[in-house]
Design a protein around this motif. Structure first.
Motif, PDB file in Angstrom:
ATOM      1  N   HIS A  43      39.144 132.336  10.705  1.00 35.33           N
ATOM      2  CA  HIS A  43      37.843 132.887  11.127  1.00 35.33           C
ATOM      3  C   HIS A  43      36.784 131.798  10.923  1.00 35.33           C
ATOM      4  N   PRO A  44      36.831 130.706  11.704  1.00 36.25           N
ATOM      5  CA  PRO A  44      35.982 129.546  11.429  1.00 36.25           C
ATOM      6  C   PRO A  44      34.488 129.790  11.539  1.00 36.25           C
ATOM      7  N   THR A  45      34.084 130.808  12.292  1.00 40.53           N
ATOM      8  CA  THR A  45      32.650 131.073  12.436  1.00 40.53           C
ATOM      9  C   THR A  45      32.137 132.057  11.391  1.00 40.53           C
ATOM     10  N   ARG A  46      33.039 132.507  10.493  1.00 45.51           N
ATOM     11  CA  ARG A  46      32.642 133.509   9.508  1.00 45.51           C
ATOM     12  C   ARG A  46      33.109 133.119   8.103  1.00 45.51           C
ATOM     13  N   PRO A  47      32.465 132.098   7.518  1.00 46.31           N
ATOM     14  CA  PRO A  47      32.838 131.658   6.172  1.00 46.31           C
ATOM     15  C   PRO A  47      32.293 132.572   5.080  1.00 46.31           C
ATOM     16  N   TRP A  48      32.591 132.242   3.842  1.00 49.91           N
ATOM     17  CA  TRP A  48      31.989 132.900   2.687  1.00 49.91           C
ATOM     18  C   TRP A  48      30.717 132.143   2.324  1.00 49.91           C
ATOM     19  N   VAL A  49      29.652 132.877   2.052  1.00 48.31           N
ATOM     20  CA  VAL A  49      28.355 132.267   1.771  1.00 48.31           C
ATOM     21  C   VAL A  49      27.839 132.770   0.427  1.00 48.31           C
ATOM     22  N   ASN A  50      27.410 131.834  -0.420  1.00 52.67           N
ATOM     23  CA  ASN A  50      26.827 132.183  -1.711  1.00 52.67           C
ATOM     24  C   ASN A  50      25.314 132.274  -1.562  1.00 52.67           C
ATOM     25  N   LEU A  91      29.482 130.379  19.462  1.00 55.14           N
ATOM     26  CA  LEU A  91      30.883 130.031  19.212  1.00 55.14           C
ATOM     27  C   LEU A  91      31.770 131.271  19.281  1.00 55.14           C
ATOM     28  N   ASP A  92      31.264 132.381  18.741  1.00 59.48           N
ATOM     29  CA  ASP A  92      32.018 133.644  18.844  1.00 59.48           C
ATOM     30  C   ASP A  92      32.215 134.024  20.303  1.00 59.48           C
ATOM     31  N   GLN A  93      31.162 133.874  21.118  1.00 58.51           N
ATOM     32  CA  GLN A  93      31.278 134.223  22.526  1.00 58.51           C
ATOM     33  C   GLN A  93      32.237 133.277  23.252  1.00 58.51           C
ATOM     34  N   LEU A  94      32.182 131.986  22.920  1.00 58.18           N
ATOM     35  CA  LEU A  94      33.126 131.040  23.509  1.00 58.18           C
ATOM     36  C   LEU A  94      34.562 131.428  23.169  1.00 58.18           C
ATOM     37  N   PHE A  95      34.774 131.857  21.943  1.00 57.52           N
ATOM     38  CA  PHE A  95      36.112 132.291  21.541  1.00 57.52           C
ATOM     39  C   PHE A  95      36.565 133.476  22.396  1.00 57.52           C
ATOM     40  N   THR A 125      39.981 123.783  19.933  1.00 57.52           N
ATOM     41  CA  THR A 125      39.651 122.460  19.401  1.00 57.52           C
ATOM     42  C   THR A 125      38.163 122.357  19.110  1.00 57.52           C
ATOM     43  N   PHE A 126      37.340 122.815  20.044  1.00 56.22           N
ATOM     44  CA  PHE A 126      35.887 122.723  19.904  1.00 56.22           C
ATOM     45  C   PHE A 126      35.405 123.492  18.674  1.00 56.22           C
ATOM     46  N   ILE A 127      35.807 124.750  18.551  1.00 50.17           N
ATOM     47  CA  ILE A 127      35.351 125.576  17.435  1.00 50.17           C
ATOM     48  C   ILE A 127      35.838 125.001  16.102  1.00 50.17           C
ATOM     49  N   LYS A 128      37.092 124.574  16.064  1.00 51.08           N
ATOM     50  CA  LYS A 128      37.657 124.021  14.829  1.00 51.08           C
ATOM     51  C   LYS A 128      36.865 122.802  14.366  1.00 51.08           C
ATOM     52  N   LYS A 129      36.545 121.908  15.288  1.00 51.19           N
ATOM     53  CA  LYS A 129      35.894 120.655  14.916  1.00 51.19           C
ATOM     54  C   LYS A 129      34.423 120.839  14.537  1.00 51.19           C
ATOM     55  N   VAL A 130      33.686 121.647  15.298  1.00 49.83           N
ATOM     56  CA  VAL A 130      32.252 121.755  15.005  1.00 49.83           C
ATOM     57  C   VAL A 130      31.984 122.595  13.759  1.00 49.83           C
ATOM     58  N   THR A 131      32.964 123.351  13.290  1.00 51.22           N
ATOM     59  CA  THR A 131      32.769 124.163  12.080  1.00 51.22           C
ATOM     60  C   THR A 131      33.454 123.554  10.863  1.00 51.22           C
ATOM     61  N   GLN A 132      33.914 122.319  10.962  1.00 48.65           N
ATOM     62  CA  GLN A 132      34.560 121.660   9.820  1.00 48.65           C
ATOM     63  C   GLN A 132      33.506 121.169   8.845  1.00 48.65           C
ATOM     64  N   PHE A 133      32.961 122.097   8.084  1.00 52.73           N
ATOM     65  CA  PHE A 133      31.938 121.749   7.107  1.00 52.73           C
ATOM     66  C   PHE A 133      32.538 121.672   5.710  1.00 52.73           C
TER      67      PHE A 133
END
Length: 351
Positions: free
Chosen positions: A322-329, A273-277, A291-299
């Motif tokens: 930054h849809p491909t780089r969320p915060w992770v616990n 996804l980063d490369q597609l961006f 559109t693609f990145i926004k929709k597939v990362t809507q978690f």
């Protein structure tokens, strides 16, 4: 029901109760059948014991499910497997010439009826075999192209043609030397040029088929063209590339990069996804990529992911810039991937 230590848990055993993390989020729901990866997740979250169904309970539940449905396989996978068998027959029996479009469209419509079960980032075909890659890739590109077209607001009349464009985009590969298609290492310059001819071959195979529109035919020809004219076979630029071809190109790149092949392992969906961006600056249609990145990362928060250092954690916040780089616990430690640039999401484990 029996309570067993996670260290003794075996793949195939079924949860008789929900499994929760220490933070109260549900890790696995009652009825979940454990895989090796699921057991790895339990260990990563330091879950000491779980409750599983006894063998008698599992056998009774399996018999009841079989009686009710006639099959343990979901409707989506049933239709997917039918599509796979049909596509093999079409591609192999007549080398793709004069494909039975009505039969193909009917089966594709049956599959798309269950598309809500299709998760682009996490989907894996059942019993995937490397020598069947071209067929699986065609089906996945079809489903992803359909989804992207719908997300992007294309009219309903375009959705099935876009799905057909994805399904048939690589039909020219039926006439490419199989030794080149399945070569386990890098192609020579000559082999690369021969492989590129699948676009022209595919278009010539479809151009006189009256049951499909021009966009479907052009997608076979243009799915490797790029906005800046750097693609092939004709090197045309953005305004000359059909919209279907632009959609199929994004889906094709994503699945080609994330799928295992003879010569490589599949890459992390998030890295792709980063490369597609990055490719959207000049090579791919930027609005479609967005559109693609926004929709597939809507978690939703609580999605389980594996990081590139093999730690497992839960997504707790997604920054839409930054849809491909969320915060992770990860066990109480919040990792902000927009700052920790050396880390990335290696795999989406559970949505």
């Amino acid at each position: 029901m029996a309570t067993v230590p996670v260290s003794q848990l075996k793949p195939g055993e079924k949860m008789s109760e929900n499994v929760q993390t220490k933070r109260g989020n549900t890790l696995f729901y009652k009825g979940k059948v454990m895989t090796e990866r699921d057991i790895e997740i339990l260990k990563a979250f330091l879950i000491p014991t779980v409750s599983i169904e006894s063998k008698t309970e599992q056998e009774s539940a399996k018999e009841a499910a079989t009686e009710e449905t006639g099959s343990a396989v979901s409707p989506f996978f049933e239709e997917y497997d039918k599509m796979l068998a049909l596509l093999k027959r079409v591609f192999i029996s007549a080398s793709g010439q004069n494909p039975p479009i009505l039969e193909i469209r009917t089966q594709l419509e049956a599959l798309i009826q269950h598309i809500e079960q299709y998760r682009i980032l996490t989907f894996t075909p059942r019993m995937f075999q490397l020598h069947d890659y071209v067929y699986h890739n065609s089906i996945m590109v079809s489903l992803t192209s359909y989804s992207l077209a719908k997300w992007h607001g294309l009219p309903a009349r375009d959705l099935m043609p876009v799905a057909l464009a994805g399904l048939l985009h690589d039909i020219g590969n039926t006439k490419v030397d199989q030794g080149i298609l399945y070569k386990p290492n890098k192609l020579t310059v000559e082999e690369t040029e021969e492989m590129k001819q699948h676009t022209v071959i595919g278009y010539n195979m479809l151009k006189n088929v009256t049951a499909i529109n021009e966009g479907v035919k052009l997608s076979a020809l243009q799915h490797h063209e790029r906005e800046d004219g750097s693609g092939y076979p004709m090197g045309i630029k953005g305004d000359k590339i059909h919209l279907y071809s632009k959609i199929v190109a994004i889906a094709d790149i994503f699945h080609a990069m994330t799928s295992a092949r003879y010569h490589k392992k599949g890459a992390s969906p998030y890295l792709v996804l980063d490369q597609l961006f990055n490719e959207s600056f000049g090579k791919l249609d930027p609005s479609l990529v967005q559109t693609f990145i926004k929709k597939v990362t809507q978690f939703h928060n609580g999605v389980l992911v594996k990081l590139s250092d093999n730690r497992i954690g839960e997504i707790v916040f997604s920054d839409r810039t930054h849809p491909t780089r969320p915060w992770v616990n990860v066990n109480g430690q919040i990792i902000n991937l927009t700052i920790e640039r050396s880390l990335y999401i290696q795999d989406v484990i559970q949505k």
